[in-house]
Design an enzyme around this catalytic site. Structure first.
Site, PDB file in Angstrom:
ATOM      1  N   ILE A   1      57.300  38.386  61.807  1.00 13.16           N
ATOM      2  CA  ILE A   1      57.818  39.757  61.921  1.00 13.16           C
ATOM      3  C   ILE A   1      59.304  39.730  62.271  1.00 13.16           C
ATOM      4  O   ILE A   1      60.078  40.560  61.801  1.00 13.16           O
ATOM      5  CB  ILE A   1      57.047  40.525  63.020  1.00 13.16           C
ATOM      6  CG1 ILE A   1      55.555  40.590  62.697  1.00 13.16           C
ATOM      7  CG2 ILE A   1      57.608  41.936  63.188  1.00 13.16           C
ATOM      8  CD1 ILE A   1      54.688  40.911  63.911  1.00 13.16           C
TER       9      ILE A   1
ATOM     10  N   TYR B   1      50.570  37.811  59.102  1.00  9.83           N
ATOM     11  CA  TYR B   1      51.851  37.863  59.815  1.00  9.83           C
ATOM     12  C   TYR B   1      51.598  37.755  61.318  1.00  9.83           C
ATOM     13  O   TYR B   1      50.523  38.089  61.811  1.00  9.83           O
ATOM     14  CB  TYR B   1      52.610  39.165  59.500  1.00  9.83           C
ATOM     15  CG  TYR B   1      51.910  40.416  59.993  1.00  9.83           C
ATOM     16  CD1 TYR B   1      50.988  41.086  59.206  1.00  9.83           C
ATOM     17  CD2 TYR B   1      52.167  40.916  61.279  1.00  9.83           C
ATOM     18  CE1 TYR B   1      50.334  42.219  59.668  1.00  9.83           C
ATOM     19  CE2 TYR B   1      51.518  42.048  61.738  1.00  9.83           C
ATOM     20  CZ  TYR B   1      50.606  42.700  60.935  1.00  9.83           C
ATOM     21  OH  TYR B   1      49.956  43.821  61.396  1.00  9.83           O
ATOM     22  N   CYS B   2      52.605  37.213  62.022  1.00 11.17           N
ATOM     23  CA  CYS B   2      52.584  37.164  63.483  1.00 11.17           C
ATOM     24  C   CYS B   2      54.043  37.243  63.930  1.00 11.17           C
ATOM     25  O   CYS B   2      54.928  37.431  63.109  1.00 11.17           O
ATOM     26  CB  CYS B   2      51.891  35.902  63.995  1.00 11.17           C
ATOM     27  SG  CYS B   2      52.687  34.368  63.466  1.00 11.17           S
ATOM     28  N   THR B   3      54.291  37.093  65.223  1.00  5.48           N
ATOM     29  CA  THR B   3      55.637  37.345  65.748  1.00  5.48           C
ATOM     30  C   THR B   3      56.700  36.460  65.090  1.00  5.48           C
ATOM     31  O   THR B   3      57.656  36.962  64.507  1.00  5.48           O
ATOM     32  CB  THR B   3      55.663  37.128  67.278  1.00  5.48           C
ATOM     33  OG1 THR B   3      54.550  37.820  67.842  1.00  5.48           O
ATOM     34  CG2 THR B   3      56.964  37.622  67.878  1.00  5.48           C
TER      35      THR B   3
END
Ligand SMILES: [Zn+2]
Ligand SMILES: [Zn+2]
Length: 316
Positions: A216, A187-189
């Site tokens: 996210i 996961y990342c922004t």
């Protein structure tokens, strides 16, 4: 007063002439009075631009009129041209600087060999299904380690990364080899870093890699603070941190006293890219003191205190 907006977008798609796309995008934005930052590469495009609502709508329409960008999703958010210092449109070897452009292959469907995309709901279904089989899903943070200090998925693995370029050495170090036969969700922004990271992991023998579609941000919109996300989200604008609800946990610890905080602060050197967490009581410290990196650099090069530092938004 006129209404303004910002759009964020990316598309992984082969571009045979990135320089021509750069010229077109630059002219389009200038004519529409938009500001922001756009990266064009042989692998696609990634941008954030802001301006008057009608101009941004025109921009989206014109950009989608180009075949390779036809299906591109645009995420709308509050703000405008005033949120950016200038208009910057650049050609780079990669959309996200992992430092391995030759490893990344894209086709009309996106990055070749990336992890399976999951909606926030599918993330929960996966965790439950694996648990029923006696296995645990591991969340793998695709951001810089600093960002995870204030928020991350439950029990996430957070690689030791100062920049995205550090991921390759981390993955090749053997530290995470125990995850190669386990289900891993990156996961990342907003999802763009995981498009590449998940493919790089699969190339290195991680057998079961998933990525959260929309990152996210989309997960938080669906589950807020009542799912697997914990804490606050680091964001690349003047706010620096944002939360999904009033129930958000405070995971960060003040650099000086260890108290709970989610507030990042720059050290006193202008242009210093080092951000550290300080609580309300200690927040005057970075305004009066240099960070350890700057002290060390100043000792080594007393005549040039700001050499080598990147520009970052400074908190006001
Ligand atoms: Zn403190
Ligand atoms: Zn500093």
């Amino acid at each position: 007063m006129s209404i303004s907006r910002i759009v964020l977008y990316y598309a992984f798609t082969p571009l045979s002439d990135p320089e021509a796309v750069r010229l077109w995008q630059h002219t389009l934005c200038r004519e529409l009075g938009l500001k922001g930052r756009i990266i064009v590469s042989p692998h696609g495009i990634n941008g954030t631009v802001g301006g008057e609502l009608s101009a941004v709508k025109q921009y989206v329409k014109q950009t989608r009129s180009y075949g390779p960008f036809r299906g591109m999703e645009f995420k709308w958010s509050d703000g405008g041209a005033e949120d950016f210092p200038r208009l910057s449109v650049k050609v780079r070897p990669e959309l996200v600087a992992f430092g391995v452009p030759e490893e990344i292959e894209v086709d009309e469907q996106g990055v070749v060999g990336g992890g399976e995309h999951l909606t926030p709901q599918q993330v929960h279904e996966l965790v439950e299904a694996k648990r029923a089989d006696g296995a645990e899903v591991t969340f793998f943070d695709g951001r810089n380690a600093m960002e995870a200090q204030i928020g991350r998925f439950k029990d996430a693995v957070v690689p030791e990364t100062e920049t995205t370029r550090d991921f390759i050495a981390e993955l090749d170090s053997g530290k995470y080899d125990h995850l190669k036969d386990q289900p891993v969700v990156t996961y990342c922004t907003g999802g763009i870093r995981c498009e590449v990271l998940s493919a790089l992991m699969r190339r290195r023998g991680f057998e079961e890699v998933y990525q959260i579609d929309g990152g996210i941000v989309r997960y938080g919109e669906a589950y807020g603070d009542s799912g697997y996300w914990e804490g606050e989200l680091y964001v690349f604008d003047g706010r620096m941190n944002t939360r999904f609800s009033q129930e958000a946990a405070t995971l960060g610890e003040c650099t000086a006293c260890g108290g709970p905080t989610s507030s990042f602060h720059n050290c006193r050197d202008r242009g210093c890219s080092t951000l550290m967490l300080y609580c309300e009581d200690c927040r005057h410290i970075p305004e009066t003191t240099r960070c350890a990196d700057c002290e060390a650099r100043l000792a080594a090069h007393p005549q040039d205190p700001n050499s080598g530092h990147l520009e970052r938004p400074r908190r006001r």
